[in-house]
Design a protein around this motif. Sequence first.
Motif, PDB file in Angstrom:
ATOM      1  N   CYS A 174       8.036  -9.552  -4.038  1.00  0.00           N
ATOM      2  CA  CYS A 174       7.166  -9.616  -2.867  1.00  0.00           C
ATOM      3  C   CYS A 174       7.878  -9.142  -1.604  1.00  0.00           C
ATOM      4  CB  CYS A 174       6.627 -11.032  -2.675  1.00  0.00           C
ATOM      5  SG  CYS A 174       7.900 -12.242  -2.269  1.00  0.00           S
ATOM      6  N   LEU A 175       9.204  -8.980  -1.665  1.00  0.00           N
ATOM      7  CA  LEU A 175       9.962  -8.444  -0.538  1.00  0.00           C
ATOM      8  C   LEU A 175      10.006  -6.923  -0.549  1.00  0.00           C
ATOM      9  CD1 LEU A 175      13.011 -10.896  -0.684  1.00  0.00           C
ATOM     10  CD2 LEU A 175      10.977 -11.086   0.759  1.00  0.00           C
ATOM     11  N   LEU A 176       9.454  -6.305  -1.595  1.00  0.00           N
ATOM     12  CA  LEU A 176       9.499  -4.858  -1.755  1.00  0.00           C
ATOM     13  C   LEU A 176       8.102  -4.273  -1.658  1.00  0.00           C
ATOM     14  CD1 LEU A 176      11.901  -4.641  -4.842  1.00  0.00           C
ATOM     15  CD2 LEU A 176      12.524  -4.339  -2.446  1.00  0.00           C
ATOM     16  N   CYS A 177       8.025  -3.064  -1.143  1.00  0.00           N
ATOM     17  CA  CYS A 177       6.789  -2.278  -1.151  1.00  0.00           C
ATOM     18  C   CYS A 177       7.025  -1.100  -2.093  1.00  0.00           C
ATOM     19  CB  CYS A 177       6.434  -1.806   0.249  1.00  0.00           C
ATOM     20  SG  CYS A 177       4.919  -0.820   0.326  1.00  0.00           S
ATOM     21  N   VAL A 178       6.631  -1.254  -3.359  1.00  0.00           N
ATOM     22  CA  VAL A 178       6.990  -0.313  -4.417  1.00  0.00           C
ATOM     23  C   VAL A 178       5.918   0.753  -4.539  1.00  0.00           C
ATOM     24  CG1 VAL A 178       7.592  -0.065  -6.844  1.00  0.00           C
ATOM     25  CG2 VAL A 178       8.210  -2.157  -5.618  1.00  0.00           C
ATOM     26  N   GLU A 179       6.373   2.000  -4.636  1.00  0.00           N
ATOM     27  CA  GLU A 179       5.484   3.133  -4.880  1.00  0.00           C
ATOM     28  C   GLU A 179       6.007   3.887  -6.092  1.00  0.00           C
ATOM     29  OE1 GLU A 179       3.631   7.016  -2.537  1.00  0.00           O
ATOM     30  OE2 GLU A 179       4.397   5.288  -1.431  1.00  0.00           O
ATOM     31  N   ASP A 188      -2.438  -3.560  13.201  1.00  0.00           N
ATOM     32  CA  ASP A 188      -3.188  -4.212  12.147  1.00  0.00           C
ATOM     33  C   ASP A 188      -2.264  -5.081  11.298  1.00  0.00           C
ATOM     34  OD1 ASP A 188      -2.028  -1.764  11.326  1.00  0.00           O
ATOM     35  OD2 ASP A 188      -3.161  -1.876   9.456  1.00  0.00           O
ATOM     36  N   TRP A 189      -2.874  -6.006  10.602  1.00  0.00           N
ATOM     37  CA  TRP A 189      -2.096  -6.970   9.810  1.00  0.00           C
ATOM     38  C   TRP A 189      -1.354  -6.275   8.662  1.00  0.00           C
ATOM     39  CZ3 TRP A 189      -2.514  -8.444   4.669  1.00  0.00           C
ATOM     40  CH2 TRP A 189      -1.778  -9.585   4.306  1.00  0.00           C
ATOM     41  N   ALA A 190      -1.997  -5.297   8.011  1.00  0.00           N
ATOM     42  CA  ALA A 190      -1.363  -4.609   6.883  1.00  0.00           C
ATOM     43  C   ALA A 190      -0.109  -3.862   7.326  1.00  0.00           C
ATOM     44  CB  ALA A 190      -2.355  -3.646   6.231  1.00  0.00           C
ATOM     45  N   ALA A 191      -0.159  -3.243   8.508  1.00  0.00           N
ATOM     46  CA  ALA A 191       1.014  -2.520   8.998  1.00  0.00           C
ATOM     47  C   ALA A 191       2.165  -3.478   9.263  1.00  0.00           C
ATOM     48  CB  ALA A 191       0.653  -1.751  10.265  1.00  0.00           C
ATOM     49  N   ARG A 192       1.865  -4.637   9.841  1.00  0.00           N
ATOM     50  CA  ARG A 192       2.932  -5.609  10.094  1.00  0.00           C
ATOM     51  C   ARG A 192       3.525  -6.143   8.796  1.00  0.00           C
ATOM     52  NH1 ARG A 192      -0.865  -7.454  13.935  1.00  0.00           N
ATOM     53  NH2 ARG A 192      -1.357  -9.250  12.609  1.00  0.00           N
ATOM     54  N   MET A 193       2.681  -6.310   7.775  1.00  0.00           N
ATOM     55  CA  MET A 193       3.195  -6.773   6.484  1.00  0.00           C
ATOM     56  C   MET A 193       4.102  -5.718   5.846  1.00  0.00           C
ATOM     57  SD  MET A 193       2.387  -9.840   5.861  1.00  0.00           S
ATOM     58  CE  MET A 193       2.830  -9.850   4.138  1.00  0.00           C
ATOM     59  N   ARG A 194       3.705  -4.444   5.929  1.00  0.00           N
ATOM     60  CA  ARG A 194       4.533  -3.386   5.368  1.00  0.00           C
ATOM     61  C   ARG A 194       5.857  -3.275   6.113  1.00  0.00           C
ATOM     62  NH1 ARG A 194      -0.451  -0.495   4.907  1.00  0.00           N
ATOM     63  NH2 ARG A 194      -0.008   0.536   6.903  1.00  0.00           N
ATOM     64  N   ALA A 195       5.835  -3.553   7.427  1.00  0.00           N
ATOM     65  CA  ALA A 195       7.070  -3.473   8.199  1.00  0.00           C
ATOM     66  C   ALA A 195       8.067  -4.546   7.807  1.00  0.00           C
ATOM     67  CB  ALA A 195       6.752  -3.562   9.691  1.00  0.00           C
ATOM     68  N   SER A 196       7.609  -5.638   7.224  1.00  0.00           N
ATOM     69  CA  SER A 196       8.511  -6.713   6.809  1.00  0.00           C
ATOM     70  C   SER A 196       9.000  -6.546   5.381  1.00  0.00           C
ATOM     71  CB  SER A 196       7.800  -8.066   6.951  1.00  0.00           C
ATOM     72  OG  SER A 196       6.681  -8.128   6.065  1.00  0.00           O
ATOM     73  N   GLU A 197       8.585  -5.503   4.703  1.00  0.00           N
ATOM     74  CA  GLU A 197       8.999  -5.246   3.324  1.00  0.00           C
ATOM     75  C   GLU A 197       9.944  -4.049   3.275  1.00  0.00           C
ATOM     76  OE1 GLU A 197       5.286  -4.539   1.480  1.00  0.00           O
ATOM     77  OE2 GLU A 197       4.778  -6.658   1.210  1.00  0.00           O
ATOM     78  N   ILE A 198      10.740  -3.991   2.220  1.00  0.00           N
ATOM     79  CA  ILE A 198      11.663  -2.867   2.014  1.00  0.00           C
ATOM     80  C   ILE A 198      10.948  -1.811   1.182  1.00  0.00           C
ATOM     81  CG2 ILE A 198      13.882  -2.146   1.076  1.00  0.00           C
ATOM     82  CD1 ILE A 198      14.888  -4.953   1.415  1.00  0.00           C
ATOM     83  N   PRO A 199      10.781  -0.590   1.668  1.00  0.00           N
ATOM     84  CA  PRO A 199      10.145   0.460   0.853  1.00  0.00           C
ATOM     85  C   PRO A 199      11.011   0.769  -0.368  1.00  0.00           C
ATOM     86  CG  PRO A 199      10.247   1.088   3.164  1.00  0.00           C
ATOM     87  CD  PRO A 199      11.111  -0.117   3.017  1.00  0.00           C
ATOM     88  N   ALA A 200      10.385   0.839  -1.522  1.00  0.00           N
ATOM     89  CA  ALA A 200      11.101   1.107  -2.774  1.00  0.00           C
ATOM     90  C   ALA A 200      10.312   2.127  -3.583  1.00  0.00           C
ATOM     91  CB  ALA A 200      11.305  -0.173  -3.579  1.00  0.00           C
ATOM     92  N   ALA A 201      10.983   3.152  -4.038  1.00  0.00           N
ATOM     93  CA  ALA A 201      10.372   4.186  -4.879  1.00  0.00           C
ATOM     94  C   ALA A 201      10.824   3.966  -6.312  1.00  0.00           C
ATOM     95  CB  ALA A 201      10.775   5.579  -4.401  1.00  0.00           C
ATOM     96  N   ALA A 202       9.871   3.737  -7.199  1.00  0.00           N
ATOM     97  CA  ALA A 202      10.167   3.585  -8.629  1.00  0.00           C
ATOM     98  C   ALA A 202      10.009   4.949  -9.282  1.00  0.00           C
ATOM     99  CB  ALA A 202       9.234   2.562  -9.257  1.00  0.00           C
TER     100      ALA A 202
END
Length: 705
Positions: free
Chosen positions: A257-262, A87-101
Amino acid sequence: MSTSSVSKGCFVFKPSARKRKTPAIEEHFARGCDEPDGAALRYKLCRTLWDRITADTGSLQDELNRHTLDKLLDFAGQCHRRGDGDDWAARMRASEIPAAALMLGVNVPDHDATLQSLSELLRRSVTPHVAALRAKECGALKHALKRVLERVTDGAVDDDDNEADDDEHAPHVVGGKGARCSVGALCDWYDARYESSDARPPVVVIFNDFEAFGPRVLQEFVQICSRYVARLPLVFVFGIATSPSAIRSALPHSVTCLLCVELFQSPSCTRHLAAVVDALVLTHAFPFKLGGRALQVLVGVFLYHDFSVRNFVKGLQVALLEHFRAQPLSVLCCAEGVALDVAAHLRPTDLQRMRQLPSFQSHVGRQREERAAELMTDDASLREEAKELIASLHEYHRNYFPVLKCLHALTSSLPRYPLGKQVREVYLICLERSVWENEDYLTAVKVLKMLSKDELAAGVQRCVDVLEREPSRAMRDARVRLQELLDKLKGLDLCAETAQDAEPVLTSPLKNLQKKTDLFQLQKTLLEMGKTRRAKKLSPFELLRIETVDFVDSLVRTHLAPPETQPLHEVLYYRSAASVRRHLNAAPRTSIQAALSDPFLYLRNDALRAEGGGVSSSAPDICVAYKLHLECGRLINLFDWLEAYCTVVSAAGGADPEADDDFGRVDQARHARFIQAVSELEFLGFIKSTKQKTDHVARLTWGGC
């Protein structure tokens, strides 16, 4: 060895081969004790309680942070597996760096312990590649890259500090002697290590103090790492003290936008403090206790300075150390079994100190004359009495804290919180004086007698839960009685009570009053009305409510007497709030002024003693110059100051002002010493140069110590 000309070479003086003997900690403790008798035992007991505080607070912090840290571990372990899919969302998450705030709160001194626990847990269960970064060691991008490579690869990485500033922000920075200091080099190392392995653990980078990092360093670090997200499973953890908006403040949209922040939230510092107070202060298992004012100082520092539980614990340890240092009878401040054994072998000097305690003298005053004389003269009788008093003191604490928590459980839900929202607030009220004499307590009792059935039953149930596991016999009996009252409350039929209350009431005496009556008849009628109102029958629920509140009130009056009423309470309680405040609330200016005004306070040299607020002529030069500058106005004439200084210093040599012609004379040595003293005062901020007069300096501080 002669070193007449330094310009001809560099001379090395090797230290002596003899190793200097370092005194043990016990010796330092013994020298600092007011009474050195029994210092070894006091140090041993103090060390045991000190280590117990450290261990208990560490376990409490791990317990409080367990839920948040477990979620962080799951995030770090699973985030790079979320990209599996078409799916498109999974590919977008794969291109971002996971970040925990990770929201840690404003209690900055406590952050290190939390992030250290997180690092250890990550290395233990998720990945061995964890790099924790601090802002003070990452002033530039190449320094941040070097720290990451060093801590991820567990190897030394050399960089060339003489590189140009333009090159240090390039994606590849090559070190002088060591490995390449770049993210590309890290990817090559990672691929070589896990080339033949299916398991590819993530690389976790923790930013301990996110707000303190330079925005440029953060932006470029994220941009460079985003180029390698397909080769390297990176995970960022941001330790944030303020709010999530700090990320938007430090990083522009092109970087975020390069980060996937949680977002992750750690427990509040007030909740952490409540757990520490409950485990170390509001328990009979920990023998050392704080007096009301000393505890108020620690709580005040927490609430109005830093919100740091770590500093609160340090203050508690300082009070513990001061108690064992200043109180010789602190050998009895230990577990009950050990204290009874120590009391049975007290020395005559300790027994004499015990006889001088105010609480023991009050206890002796309540005894018969024969018994009082025996306690004051017979050591064997006093040892037996001390054992009984120590056992009674521990029994007092076993009953005190459960009843205190029951009182808080009942009153914490009342309107306007008459006794406070936290149990520590109730404890401070109980430490000051008898709580049943407090107006807030009387108000709380009145409100309790107006509660509904459900509210009262809920409060009693909380009291039963508090007393569930208490070992004291008195508390077991109280729990049984409260359970009986709770069962009666649950068994009441309010519908039957309502029907009973709806029965016809008695006729009011006013109806029988004649239209024309005299004063005597009116007075008689009013008295009958008062009797009728007093004789009004209460409902079963009202009677049971009064009975329940009265029983709790009896528990409070029986078991919540102030500690000052207990004999030998001085061996367990530390009450010097001034000492705790002096150690915790640093006042540099006051300390400096005290040292300069009276150097004997710190140097402890009898030659420096001075009377009448003066200064000894043999005091250090800066002290003499400081005392002389206090006698001047806003502008100080340097020449007059120098002459006064030379006069004082000449008196230190024992010269006679009348017989010695050089007395007070300005020579080169005194002139140099004066210049150094003035320079030191200027460095400390007491004076500064002024352009108003060339041979004057301006005074900056007013008001002596």
